[in-house]
Design an enzyme around this catalytic site. Structure first.
Site, PDB file in Angstrom:
ATOM      1  N   ASP A 130      -9.406  -1.468  -6.519  1.00  0.00           N
ATOM      2  CA  ASP A 130      -9.386  -2.632  -5.632  1.00  0.00           C
ATOM      3  C   ASP A 130      -7.942  -2.857  -5.188  1.00  0.00           C
ATOM      4  O   ASP A 130      -7.092  -3.254  -5.980  1.00  0.00           O
ATOM      5  CB  ASP A 130      -9.921  -3.854  -6.378  1.00  0.00           C
ATOM      6  CG  ASP A 130      -9.992  -5.102  -5.491  1.00  0.00           C
ATOM      7  OD1 ASP A 130      -9.574  -5.024  -4.323  1.00  0.00           O
ATOM      8  OD2 ASP A 130     -10.440  -6.148  -5.982  1.00  0.00           O
ATOM      9  N   ASP A 187     -11.356  -2.141   1.094  1.00  0.00           N
ATOM     10  CA  ASP A 187     -10.315  -2.157   0.063  1.00  0.00           C
ATOM     11  C   ASP A 187     -10.805  -1.792  -1.327  1.00  0.00           C
ATOM     12  O   ASP A 187     -10.019  -1.748  -2.270  1.00  0.00           O
ATOM     13  CB  ASP A 187      -9.656  -3.545   0.010  1.00  0.00           C
ATOM     14  CG  ASP A 187     -10.675  -4.651  -0.195  1.00  0.00           C
ATOM     15  OD1 ASP A 187     -11.862  -4.431   0.085  1.00  0.00           O
ATOM     16  OD2 ASP A 187     -10.270  -5.754  -0.632  1.00  0.00           O
ATOM     17  N   GLU A 188     -12.106  -1.529  -1.485  1.00  0.00           N
ATOM     18  CA  GLU A 188     -12.642  -1.253  -2.817  1.00  0.00           C
ATOM     19  C   GLU A 188     -13.465   0.031  -2.822  1.00  0.00           C
ATOM     20  O   GLU A 188     -14.143   0.348  -1.845  1.00  0.00           O
ATOM     21  CB  GLU A 188     -13.510  -2.408  -3.305  1.00  0.00           C
ATOM     22  CG  GLU A 188     -12.781  -3.740  -3.426  1.00  0.00           C
ATOM     23  CD  GLU A 188     -13.677  -4.827  -3.977  1.00  0.00           C
ATOM     24  OE1 GLU A 188     -14.407  -4.557  -4.955  1.00  0.00           O
ATOM     25  OE2 GLU A 188     -13.645  -5.942  -3.434  1.00  0.00           O
TER      26      GLU A 188
END
Length: 324
Positions: free
Chosen positions: A72, A168-169
């Site tokens: 993350d 973003d993950e």
């Protein structure tokens, strides 16, 4: 003689009535006893079902012991803006929608803004009220996609099993890579350092044997940290609020709170049939998650999620009061 016959009939009637009442009570007590035994049997079978299911899944986990990471990138949108504009560093910054077009909410914020209590989803007027000096910047999605793809290239050096969870993950299955690169923590630390060195961003990485605990691990320590959740998960996470578990949203958490289910441990120790009645199939799923029984695989890098629904909505720039 007539009197004697009448007395005999009366005695026989009373005797039959007593016998009927006795047998009726016997049947009632027998029915109550059978019902109590059935309830006890159901409770026992339910407990054994949970124990057996738990044991079988634990045996499978011990045999396979996958290594799953969840990466993350911290405050991704705001971090990219601060990276590209050094003048923003150290100042409270939020990436926000267009206030004139009434898309004026906070989409992302940096840690400096978070100190003022600003959260994602805050209206801009509220963000300014919390922090009058906050710097608002419009989103640049093409740039975020570019940086996300650069991070994927780093992930691809360790595995081709990469499942995205937003820009973003990502989940990564590095089970097959561990003999080449080391255990999960070693790989996670390498990935974090590479992201920091090559991209100028930080990431928090969770390491576990399933996706749910890996995701939870990446949420526990921020920024720029590696958290390992192994078979000692009861000591590490059961004391945490149940809504920290993936897919336990606000509405679900409020339902659980009504029955005294506050922590992940409370959820894990609840009766699975009760949770099914309360939450449907999701109740069984969340019970399994809390007990460390998630076995969902990490998708291949080229696979795509099945699209179940498509939504299309917009916020008008002004109030619409008529048919026009």
């Amino acid at each position: 003689t007539v009197t004697n016959d009448a007395q005999k009939r009366q005695k026989n009637a009373v005797s039959r009535r007593i016998t009927r009442d006795f047998r009726k009570n016997q049947r009632k007590h027998l029915a109550e006893y059978i019902m109590a035994e059935l309830l006890h049997l159901h409770s026992t079978v339910s407990r054994y079902y949970q124990i057996i299911s738990l044991s079988i899944c634990k045996e499978r986990l011990n045999m396979e012991q996958p290594i799953i990471l969840h990466s993350d990138m911290n405050n991704f949108y705001a971090s990219v803006e601060c990276l590209d504009n050094p003048g923003l560093r150290g100042k409270p910054v939020a990436v926000a929608g267009d206030q004139e077009a009434r898309h004026g909410i906070v989409l992302a914020k940096n840690y400096e803004a978070k100190k003022y209590g600003i959260v994602t989803g805050d209206p801009l007027w509220m963000a300014r009220q919390k922090c009058p000096d906050i710097i608002l910047t419009p989103p640049r999605y093409e740039r975020y996609i570019e940086m996300s793809q650069a991070a994927h290239e780093i992930y691809g050096e360790y595995t081709d099993k990469i499942e995205t969870f937003g820009l973003d993950e990502c989940w990564l299955d590095v089970t097959a890579s561990s003999r080449l690169f080391g255990d999960g923590k070693v790989i996670a630390d390498e990935i974090r350092n590479t992201i920091k060195t090559e991209l100028g961003l930080t990431a928090s990485v969770g390491v576990s044997y399933n996706k749910i605990f890996a995701k939870l691990g990446s949420d526990l320590k921020k920024p720029d940290a590696t958290t390992v959740i192994g078979q000692d998960f009861k000591e590490k996470i059961w004391h945490l609020p149940a809504d920290m578990l993936l897919y336990v949203g606000r509405a679900t958490y409020l339902k659980l709170l009504k029955y005294g289910i506050r922590t992940i441990g409370d959820l894990a120790c609840s009766d699975v049939h009760f949770l099914e009645r309360l939450l449907g199939k999701n109740g069984i799923m969340l019970w399994a998650f809390a007990n460390g029984l998630d076995q969902s695989p990490v998708s291949h890098v080229h696979s795509r999620r099945i699209i179940k629904t498509i939504g299309n909505s917009t916020t008008a720039p002004r109030d619409l009061t008529g048919a026009d």
